[in-house]
Design a protein around this motif. Structure first.
Motif, short mmCIF file in Angstrom:
data_model
loop_
_atom_site.label_atom_id
_atom_site.label_comp_id
_atom_site.label_asym_id
_atom_site.label_seq_id
_atom_site.Cartn_x
_atom_site.Cartn_y
_atom_site.Cartn_z
N UNK A 1 42.92 41.41 39.77
CA UNK A 1 43.77 41.43 38.59
C UNK A 1 42.99 41.85 37.33
N UNK A 2 41.72 41.43 37.25
CA UNK A 2 40.92 41.78 36.07
C UNK A 2 40.60 43.27 36.04
N UNK B 1 37.28 35.62 33.47
CA UNK B 1 36.77 36.00 34.78
C UNK B 1 35.24 36.08 34.78
N UNK C 1 42.11 29.86 38.99
CA UNK C 1 40.79 30.03 38.39
C UNK C 1 40.31 28.68 37.86
N UNK D 1 43.41 45.07 34.71
CA UNK D 1 43.48 44.96 33.25
C UNK D 1 42.53 45.94 32.58
N UNK D 2 41.35 46.11 33.21
CA UNK D 2 40.34 46.97 32.60
C UNK D 2 40.83 48.43 32.55
N UNK E 1 29.54 42.86 43.04
CA UNK E 1 30.53 41.80 43.21
C UNK E 1 30.13 40.86 44.35
N UNK F 1 40.79 37.64 44.50
CA UNK F 1 42.14 37.80 43.96
C UNK F 1 42.08 37.98 42.44
N UNK F 2 41.30 37.12 41.77
CA UNK F 2 41.17 37.22 40.31
C UNK F 2 40.51 38.53 39.91
N UNK F 3 39.51 38.96 40.70
CA UNK F 3 38.79 40.21 40.44
C UNK F 3 39.76 41.39 40.43
N UNK G 1 47.54 32.55 38.87
CA UNK G 1 46.18 33.09 38.84
C UNK G 1 45.30 32.18 38.01
N UNK H 1 49.56 29.62 47.94
CA UNK H 1 49.88 30.62 46.93
C UNK H 1 51.33 30.52 46.49
N UNK I 1 42.88 49.29 29.59
CA UNK I 1 42.21 49.30 28.29
C UNK I 1 41.33 50.53 28.08
N UNK J 1 41.42 37.39 29.11
CA UNK J 1 41.50 37.32 30.57
C UNK J 1 40.23 37.81 31.22
N UNK J 2 39.69 38.92 30.70
CA UNK J 2 38.45 39.45 31.27
C UNK J 2 37.31 38.47 31.03
N UNK K 1 44.15 40.47 26.60
CA UNK K 1 43.55 40.98 27.83
C UNK K 1 42.04 40.81 27.80
N UNK L 1 32.65 33.78 36.93
CA UNK L 1 31.65 34.35 37.84
C UNK L 1 30.27 33.77 37.55
#
Lengths: 317, 291
Positions: free
Chosen positions: A119-120, B273, B232, A123-124, A98, A115-117, B228, B37, A127, B269-270, B266, B277
């Protein structure tokens, strides 16, 4: 770290562990363990501020550590110590990847991507079936010989890790970190690989967060994705800010105080969101350097001779 | 073909919402160099007030249109007051202090979210469409409510472009965002410009909440999700760049629409991200960011 600081912090740690030993009652023992973990997470956050970045991915690393420890213990059936270390190492490994990608960015970009990391990653977990999806993992118990005294173990381990981070801060490497925060071009000009140094700093922070996550899993016995949202980073930031970020004691003081006060506010039925919100806002507006900064300010403004300053600084540690 | 049109329209609609949202974030960053925020709270407050006030006004003898106009105005007005309070008692002291302002805004988020939960309850509320019915575009049914959303986004983006490009205030804002000290030397009242920028951004956040309320389930935490994605979008486009925010928002809208259809939400969303990146590896300051 000089000898006086070292002995002082060992004495403080011994007192804290002795106190943990005395706590028989389940709730107060757990509360103390949570304080230690909170202090550890906040100190990890402070460690990354040495390179001048606000690591909002801390919550993700705590979660990765907790899940890695839980997975190692309950599914791979590894011994307790190994699974705890697995949590730290896994978080550190992800931290390297990262950090390698994201530390090319700075300031607001790094903060927001962390911050986004968080939340992701959350999510993972939901799943992956083997991690229990939305409901999480259960049955993460410490071994029998620690069962009664897990708080003592959590306090001791957190204390040792916080001291290690302080030792790194005072070492040559720590000076490189602070140099990068102050002016990375100067550090670059003496031939230090700035990018990899920053990645190293973030990874150490991630390792500590991962261990904190493993401890969380063993204290609570149950973990779920909802435990590791960005709120965790936010609370850690509150501990750091309220306590004061200029000194390693700051995050510890902030964590102990806020975790205690929020447990009190919960018993009054107050929402902890409002409580943490007000704590952060008031601290920033009234005492921007935190509790510790305020103390320092009061002491130095009362007595200005340098010898007195020296002795007060030592007595605080 | 029909599916494709449907997905493109959905992508545009989601993207349009993020455009309104992220333009506000961008404007605040531009003039004050802070990351706010608490921007999602303007969205949430407006949506919640509309959900509560519309039935109230409609039940007190106002017509459908009138009740909506009153509820929307009240919601946006309340957000503007909130924005003014946040500026006056908080962000004013933290201009150009990235970490400080960010932490302060997180404090505001927790505090306001707690208050909203306390006063509005955690239950999900729904808001009826402003205009019922739908229209067929290329064999795809699109509700008027979604068209209104896209239309509002277009109008306000154009308006913001015009304000920034052609009015005195807009030019002053651009000057401030490039170099606030040089701008002050030229006689630009920095504090006034910062407040104006902050309030315009607040208005955009509230507007996003107003047009989105009928399309989403409204709850005290609804703003956080959009926040969020809005951030992004801003990171992807580059902080402070208006075209960047638009491109970033549309990109996220399309990934959400296509990824959500062919895989699941979901996964989308992944994917967002991971793609962001990769984009940041190539351009650490965003696609349109300078430097």
């Amino acid at each position: 770290m000089d000898k006086k600081t070292l002995s002082g912090s060992f004495v403080a740690l011994a007192v804290a562990m002795a106190l943990a030993m005395l706590l028989k009652d389940g709730y107060s023992a757990n509360l103390m363990a949570w304080m230690a973990i909170a202090a550890l997470i906040a100190s990890g956050l402070r460690f990354v501020t040495l390179i001048g970045e606000l690591n909002f991915a801390a919550a993700a690393f705590v979660g990765l550590g907790a899940y890695a420890s839980g997975y190692s213990l309950t599914i791979l059936e590894l011994p307790f110590a190994v699974s705890l270390i697995c949590g730290g190492l896994f978080a550190a490994l992800i931290g390297v990847a990262f950090g390698y990608v994201t530390l090319k960015t700075k300031g607001p970009y790094f903060l927001l991507i962390g911050f986004a990391f968080t939340e992701v990653i959350r999510l993972i977990y939901t799943r992956i079936d083997v991690l229990g999806g939305n409901s999480g993992m259960i049955g993460i118990f410490p071994p029998d010989f620690l069962w009664e005294r897990f708080t003592v173990f959590a306090v001791g381990l957190s204390g040792v890790l916080i001291m290690l981070m302080y030792a790194i801060e005072k070492s040559y490497l720590g000076k490189c970190f602070i140099g990068i925060r102050d002016n990375d071009q100067v550090v670059l000009s003496v031939g230090i690989n700035v990018h990899m140094t920053k990645v190293l700093c973030l990874s150490i922070g991630a390792f500590v967060s991962g261990i904190a996550g493993g401890l969380t899993a063993f204290v609570n016995n149950v973990i779920s994705p909802a435990d590791f949202s960005f709120l965790l980073s936010t609370f850690a930031l509150a501990y750091l800010k309220v306590g004061g970020e200029d000194h390693p004691i700051g995050p510890i003081a902030g964590a102990v105080m806020l975790v205690y006060l929020s447990s009190v506010s919960l018993s009054f039925g107050g929402g902890d969101h409002i409580f943490y919100g007000i704590a952060i806002i008031l601290t920033l507006l009234v005492m921007p350097k935190g509790l510790f900064g305020l103390l320092e300010h009061l002491k130095t403004s009362r007595k200005t001779s340098s010898t007195v300053q020296q002795s007060t600084r030592e007595s605080q540690i | 073909m029909q599916t494709l049109t449907q997905l493109i329209l959905t992508g545009l609609q989601i993207g349009a919402l993020y455009v309104i949202f992220s333009l506000g974030l961008n404007l605040i960053f531009g003039v004050m160099k802070i990351v706010n925020f608490a921007h999602g709270q303007f969205f949430t407050l407006t949506a919640l007030l509309i959900a509560v006030l519309y039935p109230y006004f409609a039940g007190h003898g106002f017509s459908h249109v009138m009740a909506f106009c009153l509820a929307i105005s009240a919601g946006i007005l309340a957000s503007l007051v909130l924005g003014y309070l946040l500026y006056q008692f908080g962000f004013r002291f933290f201009q150009r202090d990235l970490a400080g302002s960010f932490i302060l805004s997180v404090g505001f988020v927790l505090f306001i979210e707690g208050l909203l939960l306390h006063y509005f309850g955690g239950a999900v509320k729904s808001v009826p469409y402003f205009v019922e019915g739908s229209v067929s575009i290329l064999n795809v049914n699109v509700t008027y409510q979604r068209l209104i959303l896209i239309f509002v986004a277009l109008v306000f983006t154009a308006l913001l472009y015009w304000v920034l490009g052609h009015t005195k205030t807009g030019k002053a804002m651009r000057a401030v965002s490039i170099d606030h000290e040089a701008a002050m030397i030229q006689g630009i009242p920095y504090k006034k410009i910062a407040l104006t920028g902050f309030l315009i951004a607040t208005f955009l956040g509230a507007l996003a909440g107003a047009v989105m309320a009928p399309l989403a389930m409204v709850s005290p935490t609804v703003g956080a999700d959009y926040l969020v994605k809005g951030f992004i979008a801003v990171i992807l486009g580059g902080l402070g760049s208006v075209p960047g925010a638009i491109i970033g928002s549309l990109f996220i809208g399309f990934i959400e629409s296509f990824g959500g259809f062919y895989f699941d939400p979901s996964f989308a969303n992944i994917a967002i991200f991971v793609l962001v990146m990769i984009a940041l590896m190539v351009r650490p300051n965003g696609l349109m960011g300078n430097g």
